[in-house]
Design a protein around this motif. Structure first.
Motif, PDB file in Angstrom:
ATOM      1  N   MET A   1       0.835  -1.200   0.000  1.00 29.32           N
ATOM      2  CA  MET A   1       0.000   0.000   0.000  1.00 29.32           C
ATOM      3  C   MET A   1       0.876   1.258   0.000  1.00 29.32           C
ATOM      4  O   MET A   1       0.594   2.215  -0.735  1.00 29.32           O
ATOM      5  N   ARG A   2       1.941   1.245   0.812  1.00 31.53           N
ATOM      6  CA  ARG A   2       2.862   2.387   0.830  1.00 31.53           C
ATOM      7  C   ARG A   2       3.507   2.599  -0.535  1.00 31.53           C
ATOM      8  O   ARG A   2       3.611   3.726  -1.017  1.00 31.53           O
ATOM      9  N   GLU A   3       3.940   1.495  -1.142  1.00 30.22           N
ATOM     10  CA  GLU A   3       4.561   1.598  -2.462  1.00 30.22           C
ATOM     11  C   GLU A   3       3.572   2.149  -3.483  1.00 30.22           C
ATOM     12  O   GLU A   3       3.932   2.984  -4.310  1.00 30.22           O
ATOM     13  N   ASN A   4       2.321   1.676  -3.427  1.00 26.31           N
ATOM     14  CA  ASN A   4       1.299   2.176  -4.353  1.00 26.31           C
ATOM     15  C   ASN A   4       1.053   3.665  -4.129  1.00 26.31           C
ATOM     16  O   ASN A   4       0.926   4.428  -5.096  1.00 26.31           O
ATOM     17  N   ARG A   5       0.952   4.066  -2.843  1.00 27.73           N
ATOM     18  CA  ARG A   5       0.754   5.487  -2.558  1.00 27.73           C
ATOM     19  C   ARG A   5       1.932   6.309  -3.058  1.00 27.73           C
ATOM     20  O   ARG A   5       1.748   7.391  -3.644  1.00 27.73           O
ATOM     21  N   MET A   6       3.145   5.795  -2.832  1.00 30.65           N
ATOM     22  CA  MET A   6       4.333   6.510  -3.305  1.00 30.65           C
ATOM     23  C   MET A   6       4.339   6.609  -4.834  1.00 30.65           C
ATOM     24  O   MET A   6       4.676   7.653  -5.396  1.00 30.65           O
TER      25      MET A   6
ATOM     26  N   GLU B   1       1.700   6.543  -6.787  1.00 27.84           N
ATOM     27  CA  GLU B   1       0.657   7.497  -7.173  1.00 27.84           C
ATOM     28  C   GLU B   1       1.123   8.926  -6.940  1.00 27.84           C
ATOM     29  O   GLU B   1       0.906   9.796  -7.787  1.00 27.84           O
ATOM     30  N   ARG B   2       1.769   9.175  -5.806  1.00 31.79           N
ATOM     31  CA  ARG B   2       2.293  10.519  -5.531  1.00 31.79           C
ATOM     32  C   ARG B   2       3.347  10.902  -6.562  1.00 31.79           C
ATOM     33  O   ARG B   2       3.389  12.046  -7.024  1.00 31.79           O
ATOM     34  N   TRP B   3       4.196   9.946  -6.893  1.00 29.05           N
ATOM     35  CA  TRP B   3       5.236  10.214  -7.878  1.00 29.05           C
ATOM     36  C   TRP B   3       4.609  10.566  -9.224  1.00 29.05           C
ATOM     37  O   TRP B   3       5.040  11.511  -9.888  1.00 29.05           O
ATOM     38  N   ILE B   4       3.582   9.813  -9.613  1.00 24.97           N
ATOM     39  CA  ILE B   4       2.892  10.087 -10.877  1.00 24.97           C
ATOM     40  C   ILE B   4       2.226  11.460 -10.823  1.00 24.97           C
ATOM     41  O   ILE B   4       2.290  12.232 -11.787  1.00 24.97           O
ATOM     42  N   GLU B   5       1.585  11.791  -9.698  1.00 29.13           N
ATOM     43  CA  GLU B   5       0.966  13.100  -9.549  1.00 29.13           C
ATOM     44  C   GLU B   5       2.005  14.208  -9.644  1.00 29.13           C
ATOM     45  O   GLU B   5       1.793  15.213 -10.320  1.00 29.13           O
TER      46      GLU B   5
END
Length: 171
Positions: A103-108, A110-114
């Motif tokens: 989940m942390r990796e996915n959030r990271m 997503e944040r990176w993509i944003e």
């Protein structure tokens, strides 16, 4: 779990102590078909029986040994059960940790993509501002060139007029 095991050990020790005390007093079989103990109402017979018991020791080993093997098996089973529970708990914690890590990796991600999208938008916005500034500069340059040409034309025309006025006067 440790507290429960400690209580169990204390209970076991207490039971063994009491068993040893009772075994010192009893030397023959008191229950079952081989029992030497009989319920008689008169106390004299009982006293005699007690005296006989103290004198007579049966040839068979009447000492009842504590079921050590059963307790050891029980302890081993409890230990195995505790180990199994511990392993299950560790497996659950690991699974939870892995899920949280994903989940942390996915959030990271997503944040990176944003952030990447934001940077691209900023770059595009800056490029648009640069193009607009260039266009405005080009327009200003054209206007200045036009104004300069008009100025030079006016100057040229003023010279011609002055030149024609000088020619007319000098005639």
């Amino acid at each position: 779990m440790d507290e429960l095991m400690e209580q169990y050990q204390n209970l076991k020790i207490s039971a063994y102590d009491k068993l040893n005390e009772v075994n010192k007093l009893i030397h023959d079989v008191t229950l079952g078909p081989n029992s030497t103990y009989r319920d008689e109402p008169d106390t004299i017979n009982r006293e005699n029986e007690i005296k006989q018991r103290t004198k007579y020791k049966p040839k068979s080993n009447a000492y009842v040994r504590p079921p050590v093997s059963d307790l050891r098996i029980l302890l081993k089973m409890k230990e195995l059960e505790r180990l199994k529970q511990t392993q299950e708990l560790i497996a659950q914690k690991q699974k939870l940790f892995v899920e949280q890590q994903k989940m942390r990796e996915n959030r990271m991600r997503e944040r990176w993509i944003e952030k990447q999208k934001e940077l691209l938008l900023q770059v595009e916005h800056q490029e648009m501002q640069i193009f607009q500034a260039e266009e405005e500069h080009d327009k200003n340059s054209l206007l200045q060139n036009e104004q300069r040409q008009r100025y030079y034309q006016e100057l040229e025309e003023k010279r011609r007029r002055r030149g024609s006025n000088y020619k007319l006067r000098s005639r």
